[in-house]
Design a protein around this motif. Structure first.
Motif, PDB file in Angstrom:
ATOM      1  N   ASP A  23       0.778  -1.241   0.000  1.00  0.00           N
ATOM      2  CA  ASP A  23       0.000   0.000   0.000  1.00  0.00           C
ATOM      3  C   ASP A  23       0.804   1.284   0.000  1.00  0.00           C
ATOM      4  O   ASP A  23       0.227   2.371  -0.131  1.00  0.00           O
ATOM      5  CB  ASP A  23      -0.926   0.022   1.233  1.00  0.00           C
ATOM      6  CG  ASP A  23      -1.897  -1.144   1.227  1.00  0.00           C
ATOM      7  OD1 ASP A  23      -2.358  -1.519   0.140  1.00  0.00           O
ATOM      8  OD2 ASP A  23      -2.172  -1.686   2.306  1.00  0.00           O
ATOM      9  N   VAL A  24       2.103   1.206   0.191  1.00  0.00           N
ATOM     10  CA  VAL A  24       2.913   2.422   0.289  1.00  0.00           C
ATOM     11  C   VAL A  24       3.919   2.431  -0.853  1.00  0.00           C
ATOM     12  O   VAL A  24       4.367   1.372  -1.293  1.00  0.00           O
ATOM     13  CB  VAL A  24       3.651   2.480   1.655  1.00  0.00           C
ATOM     14  CG1 VAL A  24       4.469   3.756   1.767  1.00  0.00           C
ATOM     15  CG2 VAL A  24       2.647   2.395   2.797  1.00  0.00           C
ATOM     16  N   ALA A  25       4.256   3.636  -1.319  1.00  0.00           N
ATOM     17  CA  ALA A  25       5.268   3.750  -2.374  1.00  0.00           C
ATOM     18  C   ALA A  25       6.607   3.300  -1.811  1.00  0.00           C
ATOM     19  O   ALA A  25       7.313   4.061  -1.148  1.00  0.00           O
ATOM     20  CB  ALA A  25       5.343   5.197  -2.868  1.00  0.00           C
ATOM     21  N   ALA A  26       6.940   2.039  -2.051  1.00  0.00           N
ATOM     22  CA  ALA A  26       8.107   1.442  -1.426  1.00  0.00           C
ATOM     23  C   ALA A  26       9.324   1.475  -2.348  1.00  0.00           C
ATOM     24  O   ALA A  26       9.201   1.574  -3.568  1.00  0.00           O
ATOM     25  CB  ALA A  26       7.799  -0.004  -1.042  1.00  0.00           C
ATOM     26  N   GLU A  27      10.490   1.368  -1.762  1.00  0.00           N
ATOM     27  CA  GLU A  27      11.742   1.286  -2.511  1.00  0.00           C
ATOM     28  C   GLU A  27      11.876  -0.116  -3.123  1.00  0.00           C
ATOM     29  O   GLU A  27      11.345  -1.091  -2.597  1.00  0.00           O
ATOM     30  CB  GLU A  27      12.924   1.559  -1.590  1.00  0.00           C
ATOM     31  CG  GLU A  27      12.947   2.967  -1.005  1.00  0.00           C
ATOM     32  CD  GLU A  27      13.171   4.024  -2.075  1.00  0.00           C
ATOM     33  OE1 GLU A  27      13.894   3.747  -3.049  1.00  0.00           O
ATOM     34  OE2 GLU A  27      12.618   5.122  -1.929  1.00  0.00           O
ATOM     35  N   PRO A  28      12.601  -0.227  -4.260  1.00  0.00           N
ATOM     36  CA  PRO A  28      12.722  -1.531  -4.932  1.00  0.00           C
ATOM     37  C   PRO A  28      13.337  -2.621  -4.060  1.00  0.00           C
ATOM     38  O   PRO A  28      12.997  -3.796  -4.199  1.00  0.00           O
ATOM     39  CB  PRO A  28      13.629  -1.213  -6.131  1.00  0.00           C
ATOM     40  CG  PRO A  28      13.466   0.254  -6.356  1.00  0.00           C
ATOM     41  CD  PRO A  28      13.245   0.855  -5.008  1.00  0.00           C
ATOM     42  N   GLN A  29      14.248  -2.252  -3.156  1.00  0.00           N
ATOM     43  CA  GLN A  29      14.921  -3.263  -2.343  1.00  0.00           C
ATOM     44  C   GLN A  29      14.072  -3.776  -1.187  1.00  0.00           C
ATOM     45  O   GLN A  29      14.532  -4.630  -0.424  1.00  0.00           O
ATOM     46  CB  GLN A  29      16.246  -2.719  -1.799  1.00  0.00           C
ATOM     47  CG  GLN A  29      16.117  -1.558  -0.832  1.00  0.00           C
ATOM     48  CD  GLN A  29      16.178  -0.212  -1.524  1.00  0.00           C
ATOM     49  OE1 GLN A  29      15.748  -0.081  -2.671  1.00  0.00           O
ATOM     50  NE2 GLN A  29      16.709   0.790  -0.841  1.00  0.00           N
ATOM     51  N   LEU A  30      12.839  -3.289  -1.054  1.00  0.00           N
ATOM     52  CA  LEU A  30      12.007  -3.723   0.069  1.00  0.00           C
ATOM     53  C   LEU A  30      11.748  -5.219   0.030  1.00  0.00           C
ATOM     54  O   LEU A  30      11.767  -5.889   1.071  1.00  0.00           O
ATOM     55  CB  LEU A  30      10.672  -2.963   0.065  1.00  0.00           C
ATOM     56  CG  LEU A  30       9.760  -3.213   1.283  1.00  0.00           C
ATOM     57  CD1 LEU A  30       8.974  -1.955   1.617  1.00  0.00           C
ATOM     58  CD2 LEU A  30       8.780  -4.353   1.038  1.00  0.00           C
ATOM     59  N   PHE A  31      11.520  -5.774  -1.169  1.00  0.00           N
ATOM     60  CA  PHE A  31      11.209  -7.200  -1.261  1.00  0.00           C
ATOM     61  C   PHE A  31      12.374  -8.047  -0.756  1.00  0.00           C
ATOM     62  O   PHE A  31      12.162  -9.084  -0.112  1.00  0.00           O
ATOM     63  CB  PHE A  31      10.869  -7.580  -2.707  1.00  0.00           C
ATOM     64  CG  PHE A  31      10.428  -9.006  -2.860  1.00  0.00           C
ATOM     65  CD1 PHE A  31       9.209  -9.434  -2.362  1.00  0.00           C
ATOM     66  CD2 PHE A  31      11.252  -9.935  -3.484  1.00  0.00           C
ATOM     67  CE1 PHE A  31       8.808 -10.758  -2.490  1.00  0.00           C
ATOM     68  CE2 PHE A  31      10.858 -11.257  -3.619  1.00  0.00           C
ATOM     69  CZ  PHE A  31       9.639 -11.667  -3.119  1.00  0.00           C
ATOM     70  N   VAL A  32      13.597  -7.608  -1.021  1.00  0.00           N
ATOM     71  CA  VAL A  32      14.762  -8.337  -0.522  1.00  0.00           C
ATOM     72  C   VAL A  32      14.770  -8.337   0.997  1.00  0.00           C
ATOM     73  O   VAL A  32      15.015  -9.365   1.642  1.00  0.00           O
ATOM     74  CB  VAL A  32      16.061  -7.719  -1.073  1.00  0.00           C
ATOM     75  CG1 VAL A  32      17.284  -8.406  -0.457  1.00  0.00           C
ATOM     76  CG2 VAL A  32      16.101  -7.822  -2.589  1.00  0.00           C
ATOM     77  N   TRP A  33      14.489  -7.174   1.591  1.00  0.00           N
ATOM     78  CA  TRP A  33      14.459  -7.084   3.051  1.00  0.00           C
ATOM     79  C   TRP A  33      13.311  -7.898   3.640  1.00  0.00           C
ATOM     80  O   TRP A  33      13.428  -8.441   4.742  1.00  0.00           O
ATOM     81  CB  TRP A  33      14.363  -5.626   3.486  1.00  0.00           C
ATOM     82  CG  TRP A  33      15.681  -4.930   3.442  1.00  0.00           C
ATOM     83  CD1 TRP A  33      16.115  -4.021   2.519  1.00  0.00           C
ATOM     84  CD2 TRP A  33      16.749  -5.114   4.365  1.00  0.00           C
ATOM     85  NE1 TRP A  33      17.399  -3.626   2.805  1.00  0.00           N
ATOM     86  CE2 TRP A  33      17.814  -4.277   3.939  1.00  0.00           C
ATOM     87  CE3 TRP A  33      16.939  -5.891   5.499  1.00  0.00           C
ATOM     88  CZ2 TRP A  33      19.023  -4.206   4.621  1.00  0.00           C
ATOM     89  CZ3 TRP A  33      18.137  -5.827   6.181  1.00  0.00           C
ATOM     90  CH2 TRP A  33      19.163  -4.996   5.743  1.00  0.00           C
ATOM     91  N   LEU A  34      12.221  -7.999   2.901  1.00  0.00           N
ATOM     92  CA  LEU A  34      11.113  -8.832   3.360  1.00  0.00           C
ATOM     93  C   LEU A  34      11.540 -10.299   3.432  1.00  0.00           C
ATOM     94  O   LEU A  34      11.259 -10.994   4.425  1.00  0.00           O
ATOM     95  CB  LEU A  34       9.912  -8.676   2.426  1.00  0.00           C
ATOM     96  CG  LEU A  34       8.704  -9.588   2.704  1.00  0.00           C
ATOM     97  CD1 LEU A  34       8.171  -9.376   4.112  1.00  0.00           C
ATOM     98  CD2 LEU A  34       7.611  -9.348   1.673  1.00  0.00           C
ATOM     99  N   LEU A  35      12.230 -10.771   2.407  1.00  0.00           N
ATOM    100  CA  LEU A  35      12.708 -12.149   2.410  1.00  0.00           C
ATOM    101  C   LEU A  35      13.701 -12.378   3.557  1.00  0.00           C
ATOM    102  O   LEU A  35      13.664 -13.420   4.230  1.00  0.00           O
ATOM    103  CB  LEU A  35      13.366 -12.480   1.072  1.00  0.00           C
ATOM    104  CG  LEU A  35      12.454 -12.525  -0.156  1.00  0.00           C
ATOM    105  CD1 LEU A  35      13.274 -12.838  -1.404  1.00  0.00           C
ATOM    106  CD2 LEU A  35      11.330 -13.535   0.026  1.00  0.00           C
ATOM    107  N   ILE A  36      14.591 -11.409   3.779  1.00  0.00           N
ATOM    108  CA  ILE A  36      15.568 -11.536   4.867  1.00  0.00           C
ATOM    109  C   ILE A  36      14.862 -11.598   6.219  1.00  0.00           C
ATOM    110  O   ILE A  36      15.210 -12.409   7.091  1.00  0.00           O
ATOM    111  CB  ILE A  36      16.559 -10.356   4.835  1.00  0.00           C
ATOM    112  CG1 ILE A  36      17.444 -10.439   3.580  1.00  0.00           C
ATOM    113  CG2 ILE A  36      17.423 -10.330   6.090  1.00  0.00           C
ATOM    114  CD1 ILE A  36      18.331  -9.231   3.378  1.00  0.00           C
ATOM    115  N   THR A  37      13.848 -10.757   6.405  1.00  0.00           N
ATOM    116  CA  THR A  37      13.126 -10.722   7.679  1.00  0.00           C
ATOM    117  C   THR A  37      12.341 -12.000   7.915  1.00  0.00           C
ATOM    118  O   THR A  37      12.302 -12.511   9.047  1.00  0.00           O
ATOM    119  CB  THR A  37      12.184  -9.503   7.719  1.00  0.00           C
ATOM    120  OG1 THR A  37      12.922  -8.317   7.431  1.00  0.00           O
ATOM    121  CG2 THR A  37      11.536  -9.366   9.084  1.00  0.00           C
ATOM    122  N   VAL A  38      11.719 -12.526   6.868  1.00  0.00           N
ATOM    123  CA  VAL A  38      10.992 -13.792   7.009  1.00  0.00           C
ATOM    124  C   VAL A  38      11.963 -14.913   7.390  1.00  0.00           C
ATOM    125  O   VAL A  38      11.676 -15.736   8.269  1.00  0.00           O
ATOM    126  CB  VAL A  38      10.245 -14.139   5.705  1.00  0.00           C
ATOM    127  CG1 VAL A  38       9.692 -15.564   5.765  1.00  0.00           C
ATOM    128  CG2 VAL A  38       9.109 -13.147   5.473  1.00  0.00           C
TER     129      VAL A  38
END
Length: 269
Positions: free
Chosen positions: A215-230
């Motif tokens: 829902d928020v204008a996110a930076e492209p690297q957010l998905f990588v950080w999501l995988l790292i956090t999971v």
């Protein structure tokens, strides 16, 4: 989110009947909770008595167990629940549209969040220990966790008020409100059951990143950080079970409480 640095290890019976703390694989305890004792039939059964292992193999196993225990302690402290709000505000500043805020203001807000959610609760817990209200800063007993849970919920609430007063978007304040809600839910559960605060805290961080992605204008690297956090959430939950601090069900319950509290609170505008 709440503190959970208990030093409890499940006891198992040793070879002479005495209590030991060497393994989770006892006859009275399991990863999913307590088992009922079952009487063995007197029928003929193959001899299942473990044979002594070679000295080299036992030594190698001991080294690996110590390494796993050390790693579990490290990840439990690096990802201690009190630091999750700090990681959260860092993600918000670095991975969302709020990265346009001047660096000086980002740093100031981050330090305030750390002071409210990490340093203040730690000080209060040491004071509780000093006055004998709790016996261990690790909060080993369930009954000792009620006050720290309340303190944590108040700190999250203060953080929500602070960022809202600074003009942050509503979803930022709702992230901290979600943390407060999870703390209160854990408080209620704690009267009957020992839920994992570590799991709840990091699951709230996962929920934050998913909401940013959606829902928020996110930076492209957010998905990588999501995988790292999971991945970190999985390692942390495994570490809590390995150390004997929680059963698998307590970790899974913590994941559910933390994730749902933050995810759905951030829908409130």
């Amino acid at each position: 989110m709440p503190i959970d640095t208990s030093t409890y290890y499940p006891e198992v019976e040793g070879p002479l009947g005495e209590k030991s703390k060497e393994s989770l694989n006892g006859i009275h305890d399991s990863l999913f909770g307590n088992k009922k004792n079952e009487k063995e039939d007197n029928c003929d059964k193959p001899d299942m008595t473990p044979q002594p292992s070679a000295p080299g193999n036992a030594e190698d196993e001991n080294i690996w167990e110590k390494a796993a225990e050390t790693f579990s302690h490290i990840i439990s402290w690096v990802l201690v629940p009190l630091l999750m709000p700090v990681f959260g505000i860092l993600f918000i500043f670095r991975l969302s549209i709020l990265d346009v805020i001047p660096a000086g203001m980002q740093t100031a807000v981050t330090f305030v969040i750390a002071g409210i959610n990490f340093f203040a609760p730690m000080l209060l817990i040491f004071l509780l220990k000093l006055f004998g209200i709790v016996q261990d800063v690790g909060l080993n007993s369930q009954k000792e966790r009620a006050i720290p849970y309340i303190i944590t919920a108040i700190c999250y609430g203060c953080s929500a008020w602070f960022v809202a007063a600074r003009g942050a978007p509503a979803w930022v304040a709702m992230f901290f409100c979600g943390g407060a809600l999870a703390s209160l839910i854990n408080l209620g559960i704690n009267f009957k059951w020992k839920i994992s605060a570590h799991a709840a805290a990091i699951a709230g961080l996962v929920a934050l990143l998913i909401r940013l992605q959606r829902d928020v204008a996110a930076e492209p690297q957010l998905f990588v950080w999501l995988l790292i956090t999971v991945g970190a959430a999985g390692l942390l939950g495994s570490a809590r079970v390995w150390l004997g601090r929680h059963t698998v069900w307590q970790v899974l319950a913590g994941y559910a409480v933390g994730f749902c509290s933050v995810f759905f609170m951030m829908y409130i505008r």
